[in-house]
Design a protein around this motif. Structure first.
Motif, short mmCIF file in Angstrom:
data_model
loop_
_atom_site.label_atom_id
_atom_site.label_comp_id
_atom_site.label_asym_id
_atom_site.label_seq_id
_atom_site.Cartn_x
_atom_site.Cartn_y
_atom_site.Cartn_z
N SER A 189 -6.49 -6.60 6.43
CA SER A 189 -5.78 -7.25 7.46
C SER A 189 -5.51 -7.32 8.63
O SER A 189 -6.80 -6.92 9.46
N SER A 190 -5.63 -8.05 9.38
CA SER A 190 -5.36 -7.85 10.62
C SER A 190 -4.79 -6.84 11.79
O SER A 190 -5.47 -6.66 13.05
N GLN A 191 -3.82 -6.36 10.80
CA GLN A 191 -3.42 -5.36 11.70
C GLN A 191 -4.17 -4.18 11.82
O GLN A 191 -4.42 -3.10 12.29
N ASN A 192 -4.90 -4.07 10.04
CA ASN A 192 -5.86 -2.65 9.70
C ASN A 192 -6.92 -2.85 10.52
O ASN A 192 -7.07 -2.36 11.37
N LEU A 193 -7.37 -4.25 10.84
CA LEU A 193 -8.51 -4.20 11.93
C LEU A 193 -8.72 -3.84 13.36
O LEU A 193 -9.11 -2.94 14.03
N ARG A 194 -7.14 -4.08 13.81
CA ARG A 194 -6.93 -3.19 14.96
C ARG A 194 -6.65 -2.73 15.05
O ARG A 194 -7.12 -2.09 16.14
N GLN A 195 -5.17 -2.31 14.04
CA GLN A 195 -5.24 -0.72 15.13
C GLN A 195 -5.43 0.32 13.94
O GLN A 195 -5.14 1.75 14.35
N SER A 223 -5.42 -0.78 -10.65
CA SER A 223 -4.11 -1.33 -11.07
C SER A 223 -3.42 -2.62 -9.86
O SER A 223 -2.43 -3.50 -9.89
N LEU A 224 -4.44 -2.11 -8.65
CA LEU A 224 -3.84 -2.99 -7.40
C LEU A 224 -5.70 -4.74 -8.28
O LEU A 224 -4.98 -5.74 -6.82
N LYS A 225 -6.28 -4.52 -8.55
CA LYS A 225 -7.54 -6.04 -8.24
C LYS A 225 -6.83 -7.20 -8.64
O LYS A 225 -6.82 -8.19 -8.04
N PRO A 226 -6.48 -6.95 -9.45
CA PRO A 226 -5.01 -8.56 -9.68
C PRO A 226 -4.00 -8.77 -8.93
O PRO A 226 -4.54 -10.79 -8.63
N PHE A 227 -3.97 -7.95 -7.77
CA PHE A 227 -3.36 -8.65 -6.23
C PHE A 227 -4.43 -9.22 -5.73
O PHE A 227 -4.02 -9.93 -4.35
N ILE A 228 -5.40 -8.39 -5.52
CA ILE A 228 -6.50 -8.49 -4.75
C ILE A 228 -7.16 -9.90 -4.72
O ILE A 228 -7.15 -10.33 -3.97
N GLN A 229 -7.13 -9.92 -5.84
CA GLN A 229 -7.87 -11.25 -6.36
C GLN A 229 -7.31 -12.46 -5.50
O GLN A 229 -7.88 -13.25 -5.36
N ARG A 230 -5.64 -12.48 -6.22
CA ARG A 230 -5.08 -13.79 -5.80
C ARG A 230 -5.26 -13.73 -4.12
O ARG A 230 -4.94 -14.16 -4.07
N MET A 231 -5.14 -12.55 -3.46
CA MET A 231 -4.97 -12.18 -1.92
C MET A 231 -6.65 -12.92 -1.47
O MET A 231 -6.74 -14.29 -0.38
N MET A 232 -7.55 -12.33 -2.32
CA MET A 232 -8.96 -13.05 -1.94
C MET A 232 -9.48 -14.67 -2.50
O MET A 232 -9.66 -15.63 -1.38
N HIS A 233 -7.92 -15.78 -2.95
CA HIS A 233 -8.06 -16.93 -2.80
C HIS A 233 -7.33 -17.63 -2.15
O HIS A 233 -6.59 -18.75 -2.43
N GLY A 234 -6.05 -16.81 -1.00
CA GLY A 234 -5.86 -17.61 -0.55
C GLY A 234 -4.30 -17.62 -0.12
O GLY A 234 -3.73 -17.76 0.77
N TRP A 243 4.90 -6.76 -3.29
CA TRP A 243 5.11 -5.74 -3.38
C TRP A 243 5.67 -4.64 -2.80
O TRP A 243 6.35 -4.06 -3.55
N GLY A 244 6.40 -5.27 -1.52
CA GLY A 244 7.54 -5.12 -0.98
C GLY A 244 8.62 -4.92 -1.93
O GLY A 244 9.64 -4.40 -1.54
N ARG A 260 -0.51 -15.66 0.35
CA ARG A 260 0.01 -15.19 0.99
C ARG A 260 1.13 -14.39 0.86
O ARG A 260 1.95 -14.57 -0.36
N ASP A 261 1.46 -13.25 1.40
CA ASP A 261 2.92 -12.71 1.33
C ASP A 261 2.25 -11.51 -0.34
O ASP A 261 3.46 -11.05 -0.17
N VAL A 262 1.48 -11.09 -0.38
CA VAL A 262 1.25 -10.38 -2.00
C VAL A 262 1.13 -9.23 -1.31
O VAL A 262 2.64 -8.01 -2.12
N LEU A 263 0.91 -8.57 -1.31
CA LEU A 263 0.57 -6.97 -0.45
C LEU A 263 0.53 -6.47 0.77
O LEU A 263 1.02 -5.60 0.77
N TRP A 264 0.32 -7.68 1.24
CA TRP A 264 0.66 -7.29 2.65
C TRP A 264 1.02 -8.56 3.46
O TRP A 264 0.84 -9.96 2.25
N ASN A 265 2.13 -8.16 4.48
CA ASN A 265 2.37 -10.23 4.61
C ASN A 265 1.20 -10.83 5.67
O ASN A 265 0.10 -10.08 6.17
#
Length: 401
Positions: free
Chosen positions: A195-201, A154-165, A128-129, A167-172
């Motif tokens: 993400s771990s950052q979103n969860l923690r921060q 609009s983000l759903k195709p990217f999210i589905q790929r992330m759910m299948h493992g 994405w970046g 990396r580095d799609v919408l977030w690192n």
């Protein structure tokens, strides 16, 4: 934090091992220059001060020589002292957190710009970046012009790929948790990356901020002296890629609760995260109806169901007869207005403070920081950069934030 960790480990050990407190007359002979037991004040029945050393022993073991049972532990005196100490330590910690909160209240634009730069830098090497050339983004104005306003579809195709493992799609990196949320989309459910950052921060930091405001508004707060009840959803594995975990955002938060807070919450993890709602409610009601609860946190719909079952089990008229020291109810997810009258019947006293939070799947966005007002404070220093869409842009094909 190290002191809090050791204290919580001690409290947890006391509870799990059913320890009794005893005093050892020869302890100081080995480790300090104290006279022999004949001259040692420990050999008398005098009151043991806080500076004395204690020896712990399981209560079912035979008494070793020269050790006398300390009956004061049976009255929970020392246990309550440890709880009060823990609460005071947390109060000090939460008071220190208020400095950061006051900073973003005083300098909102500066704090938000800091997060903008930090988030752009973190995501610049993702797919994405690279698509939107984050590396050369220098200002929020450039960001608003270059990246169109997105919706879930609009983000759903990217999210589905992330759910299948992937990396580095919408977030690192790879995102493990996805919050299952109902929303105004064509799908029955939508899955939001956590993400771990979103969860923690964001999510966990928002929870600490909520407690900071509660302790500020309630000088008598005792959330870390007794038990707090949290009602959460459940988690499950994503079948096409089992390393991915999906579930309610409250369940994701609960399963990642910092160790320092775990001894002060109820019920146990297995019960809170149980997938069957009816069985979970029954287990929770049976457990918490026998405990001393000081705070309840959960959506009003679930809380009403639990409160009714607790009253059925105990035969009490209202919840304050079950938990006379209850101080607060933290709620969110739906409007509290339709439930206000019901909760007045459940909690017929002004001793209970109501605190609203805005903890969505996407982030922990706001919290009620003043109990005399219904407003909520937008959390500007919690890992989120906010854009606002002017009213005149709503109907445009490509609105500009």
């Amino acid at each position: 934090l190290l002191i809090l960790k050791k204290l919580c480990e001690l409290c947890d050990y006391v509870l799990k091992k059913k320890i009794v407190l005893v005093k050892h007359p020869n302890f100081f002979q080995k480790f300090s220059r104290i006279p022999p037991s004949s001259q040692n004040p420990f050999s008398s029945d005098a009151e043991v001060s806080a500076s004395h050393a204690f020896h712990f022993r399981k209560n079912f073991a035979p008494h070793p020589p020269n050790i006398r049972h300390n009956s004061t532990f049976g009255t929970n005196t020392h246990w309550h002292s440890m709880r009060k100490l823990a609460n005071n330590l947390f109060r000090f910690f939460l008071r220190k957190r208020m400095h950061r909160i006051r900073r973003f209240i005083a300098h909102p634009h500066q704090v938000q710009r800091e997060w903008f730069d930090r988030l752009i830098l973190t995501a610049r090497d993702t797919e994405w970046g690279k698509r939107f050339d984050f590396q050369h983004l220098k200002s929020p104005k450039q960001f608003a012009k270059r990246i169109p306003v997105q919706d879930y579809e609009s983000l759903k195709p990217f999210i589905q790929r992330m759910m299948h493992g992937e990396r580095d799609v919408l977030w690192n990196g790879r995102v493990q948790f996805f919050s299952k949320s109902s929303g105004t989309t064509s799908d029955k459910s939508k899955f939001i990356p956590v993400s771990s950052q979103n969860l923690r921060q964001c999510h966990l930091r928002g929870s600490w901020d909520t407690m900071s405001f509660f302790y500020q508004q309630r000088p008598d707060a005792r959330q870390f002296e007794r038990k707090s009840l949290i009602m959460g959803g459940s988690l499950s594995k994503f079948e096409p890629f089992p390393k991915t975990t999906i579930g309610d955002v409250s369940a994701i938060l609960y399963s990642n609760m910092p160790w320092v807070g775990r001894p002060f919450f109820t019920p146990d993890f297995k019960t809170v995260l149980h997938p069957d709602f009816e069985e979970k409610m029954e287990r929770m009601a049976q457990i918490v109806s026998r405990q001393e609860v000081v705070t309840v946190a959960g959506v009003p719909t679930w809380t009403v169901v639990l409160f009714r079952r607790i009253l059925e089990i105990t035969g009490k008229e209202n919840i304050l007869e079950v938990w006379p020291t209850l101080q607060g109810y933290i709620h969110g997810g739906v409007s509290f207005t339709p439930y206000r009258q019901q909760f007045r019947q459940f909690l017929p006293s002004d001793q209970v403070s109501y605190q609203e939070i805005y903890n969505a799947s996407e982030g922990y966005f706001a919290v009620q920081n003043d109990f005399t007002s219904d407003d909520m404070l937008l959390l500007l220093d919690n890992g989120v950069y906010y854009e606002f869409l002017p009213h005149e842009e709503w109907s445009k094909e490509r609105p500009l934030a």
